[in-house]
Design an enzyme around this catalytic site. Structure first.
Site, PDB file in Angstrom:
ATOM      1  N   LYS A  86      12.409  42.204  40.587  1.00  0.00           N
ATOM      2  CA  LYS A  86      12.655  42.626  39.192  1.00  0.00           C
ATOM      3  C   LYS A  86      13.770  41.810  38.550  1.00  0.00           C
ATOM      4  O   LYS A  86      13.611  41.295  37.444  1.00  0.00           O
ATOM      5  CB  LYS A  86      13.025  44.125  39.146  1.00  0.00           C
ATOM      6  CG  LYS A  86      12.014  45.041  39.795  1.00  0.00           C
ATOM      7  CD  LYS A  86      12.455  46.507  39.741  1.00  0.00           C
ATOM      8  CE  LYS A  86      13.664  46.842  40.577  1.00  0.00           C
ATOM      9  NZ  LYS A  86      13.437  46.891  42.033  1.00  0.00           N
ATOM     10  N   ARG A  98      14.703  55.340  37.648  1.00  0.00           N
ATOM     11  CA  ARG A  98      14.239  55.462  39.038  1.00  0.00           C
ATOM     12  C   ARG A  98      13.881  56.894  39.396  1.00  0.00           C
ATOM     13  O   ARG A  98      13.552  57.168  40.549  1.00  0.00           O
ATOM     14  CB  ARG A  98      15.319  54.983  40.003  1.00  0.00           C
ATOM     15  CG  ARG A  98      15.465  53.498  40.022  1.00  0.00           C
ATOM     16  CD  ARG A  98      16.191  53.056  41.277  1.00  0.00           C
ATOM     17  NE  ARG A  98      16.728  51.745  41.026  1.00  0.00           N
ATOM     18  CZ  ARG A  98      16.735  50.772  41.907  1.00  0.00           C
ATOM     19  NH1 ARG A  98      16.272  50.939  43.112  1.00  0.00           N
ATOM     20  NH2 ARG A  98      17.233  49.602  41.599  1.00  0.00           N
ATOM     21  N   ARG A 105      18.050  38.005  51.571  1.00  0.00           N
ATOM     22  CA  ARG A 105      19.040  38.128  50.486  1.00  0.00           C
ATOM     23  C   ARG A 105      20.373  38.615  51.069  1.00  0.00           C
ATOM     24  O   ARG A 105      21.441  38.171  50.652  1.00  0.00           O
ATOM     25  CB  ARG A 105      18.521  39.112  49.420  1.00  0.00           C
ATOM     26  CG  ARG A 105      19.410  39.206  48.208  1.00  0.00           C
ATOM     27  CD  ARG A 105      18.789  39.993  47.079  1.00  0.00           C
ATOM     28  NE  ARG A 105      18.791  41.430  47.325  1.00  0.00           N
ATOM     29  CZ  ARG A 105      18.244  42.331  46.514  1.00  0.00           C
ATOM     30  NH1 ARG A 105      17.640  41.947  45.418  1.00  0.00           N
ATOM     31  NH2 ARG A 105      18.278  43.607  46.797  1.00  0.00           N
ATOM     32  N   ARG A 150      16.036  52.971  51.513  1.00  0.00           N
ATOM     33  CA  ARG A 150      15.758  52.668  50.094  1.00  0.00           C
ATOM     34  C   ARG A 150      14.263  52.779  49.784  1.00  0.00           C
ATOM     35  O   ARG A 150      13.882  53.262  48.726  1.00  0.00           O
ATOM     36  CB  ARG A 150      16.296  51.278  49.737  1.00  0.00           C
ATOM     37  CG  ARG A 150      17.809  51.312  49.554  1.00  0.00           C
ATOM     38  CD  ARG A 150      18.434  50.000  49.893  1.00  0.00           C
ATOM     39  NE  ARG A 150      18.150  48.985  48.895  1.00  0.00           N
ATOM     40  CZ  ARG A 150      18.261  47.675  49.130  1.00  0.00           C
ATOM     41  NH1 ARG A 150      18.627  47.242  50.318  1.00  0.00           N
ATOM     42  NH2 ARG A 150      18.020  46.832  48.167  1.00  0.00           N
TER      43      ARG A 150
HETATM   44  P1  ADP Z   1      17.124  46.852  44.595  1.00  0.00           P
HETATM   45  O1  ADP Z   1      16.128  47.268  43.556  1.00  0.00           O
HETATM   46  O2  ADP Z   1      16.800  45.573  45.250  1.00  0.00           O
HETATM   47  O3  ADP Z   1      17.381  47.946  45.589  1.00  0.00           O
HETATM   48  P2  ADP Z   1      19.293  47.217  42.690  1.00  0.00           P
HETATM   49  O4  ADP Z   1      20.419  46.297  42.452  1.00  0.00           O
HETATM   50  O5  ADP Z   1      18.365  47.489  41.568  1.00  0.00           O
HETATM   51  O6  ADP Z   1      18.529  46.592  43.946  1.00  0.00           O
HETATM   52  O7  ADP Z   1      19.838  48.643  43.189  1.00  0.00           O
HETATM   53  C1  ADP Z   1      20.789  48.730  44.238  1.00  0.00           C
HETATM   54  C2  ADP Z   1      21.271  50.176  44.391  1.00  0.00           C
HETATM   55  O8  ADP Z   1      21.953  50.580  43.186  1.00  0.00           O
HETATM   56  C3  ADP Z   1      20.203  51.241  44.593  1.00  0.00           C
HETATM   57  O9  ADP Z   1      19.780  51.343  45.940  1.00  0.00           O
HETATM   58  C4  ADP Z   1      20.979  52.491  44.124  1.00  0.00           C
HETATM   59  O10 ADP Z   1      21.897  52.934  45.083  1.00  0.00           O
HETATM   60  C5  ADP Z   1      21.762  51.965  42.928  1.00  0.00           C
HETATM   61  N1  ADP Z   1      20.981  52.122  41.690  1.00  0.00           N
HETATM   62  C6  ADP Z   1      20.518  51.131  40.893  1.00  0.00           C
HETATM   63  N2  ADP Z   1      19.827  51.630  39.850  1.00  0.00           N
HETATM   64  C7  ADP Z   1      19.841  52.982  39.997  1.00  0.00           C
HETATM   65  C8  ADP Z   1      19.288  54.075  39.265  1.00  0.00           C
HETATM   66  N3  ADP Z   1      18.556  53.870  38.157  1.00  0.00           N
HETATM   67  N4  ADP Z   1      19.503  55.322  39.717  1.00  0.00           N
HETATM   68  C9  ADP Z   1      20.236  55.564  40.800  1.00  0.00           C
HETATM   69  N5  ADP Z   1      20.766  54.590  41.560  1.00  0.00           N
HETATM   70  C10 ADP Z   1      20.582  53.309  41.164  1.00  0.00           C
END
Ligand code: ADP
Length: 213
Positions: A32, A107, A146, A164
């Site tokens: 993404k 999410r 990564r 995750r």
């Molecule tokens: P990826 O999609 O590769 O896991 P991100 O950088 O999008 O990486 O997200 C990393 C972490 O940040 C998630 O595992 C969560 O802990 C937190 N996070 C990101 N976006 C959200 C969200 N919309 N709601 C809750 N936690 C979030």
């Protein structure tokens, strides 16, 4: 760009209802963030990555960053209220603009509902949710790679990555139905060559914009 030009562009967008607000959707590691960075300039969109905002807060050791850290390092989602408040600030900081790419948000169904309420305050709405489909084996491989180059704590072990992926299945996957019901959900193959994936997204968006007229 001067504020006057920005205001003018926004005014034109709102009048002509031609803003483009996109959600890039998919499991952790589906690409993404990478794809958002590649397409944002083409459509003049503001890219909001909740993961990046959390990480910036963590490195600046803000209260929000300290709170998020515990959840992120375990591979869990940060609580909804905290995330929604942060998103609201980010969004309002960037208005006026010609559109958004939301990456990593929403999410949960709660977040998606709050996003609709927030956007409607500004007479805005989500136009499309574009999902990047990638199989779990490829995701795990990408995330571990990564982890080696970025040092990201949540990419360091297969156990954390699995947490995750479970969080995704339990809390995020229901959004497929949420946006399908609104006829806003489209998915593309997120595997293979980076440029090919970008082309698939661009084709989808161009078709959408052409149909919209
Ligand atoms: P990826 O999609 O590769 O896991 P991100 O950088 O999008 O990486 O997200 C990393 C972490 O940040 C998630 O595992 C969560 O802990 C937190 N996070 C990101 N976006 C959200 C969200 N919309 N709601 C809750 N936690 C979030």
């Amino acid at each position: 760009m001067s504020i006057l030009i920005k205001l003018y562009n926004w005014y034109i967008c709102v009048i002509k209802n031609n803003m483009l607000n996109l959600i890039l959707f998919g499991k952790p590691g589906s690409g993404k963030g990478t794809q958002a960075s590649l397409i944002k300039n083409k459509y003049n969109l503001v890219h909001i990555s909740t993961g990046d905002v959390f990480r910036k807060n963590m490195s600046n050791k803000t209260d929000l960053g300290m709170l998020a850290k515990g959840y992120m390092e375990k591979g869990e989602l940060v609580p909804d209220e905290v995330t929604v408040n942060m998103l609201k600030e980010e969004l309002e900081d960037h208005l006026p603009c010609e559109g958004f790419i939301f990456d990593g948000f929403p999410r949960t169904t709660y977040q998606a509902e709050k996003l609709d309420v927030l956007l409607s305050k500004y007479s805005l709405n989500i136009h499309l949710t574009v999902a990047l489909d990638v199989d779990n084996g490829t995701l795990i491989e990408r995330l571990l790679n990564r982890g080696k180059s970025s040092g990201r704590a949540d990419d360091q072990s297969e156990d954390k990555i699995n947490i995750r992926l479970q969080e995704y299945d339990k809390k995020t996957k229901p959004l497929i139905e949420f946006y399908t019901k609104q006829n806003k959900y489209k998915s593309i193959n997120g595997m293979g060559d980076l440029d090919d994936i970008t082309t698939r997204i661009v084709n989808l968006l161009d078709n959408y914009l052409n149909d919209r007229g």
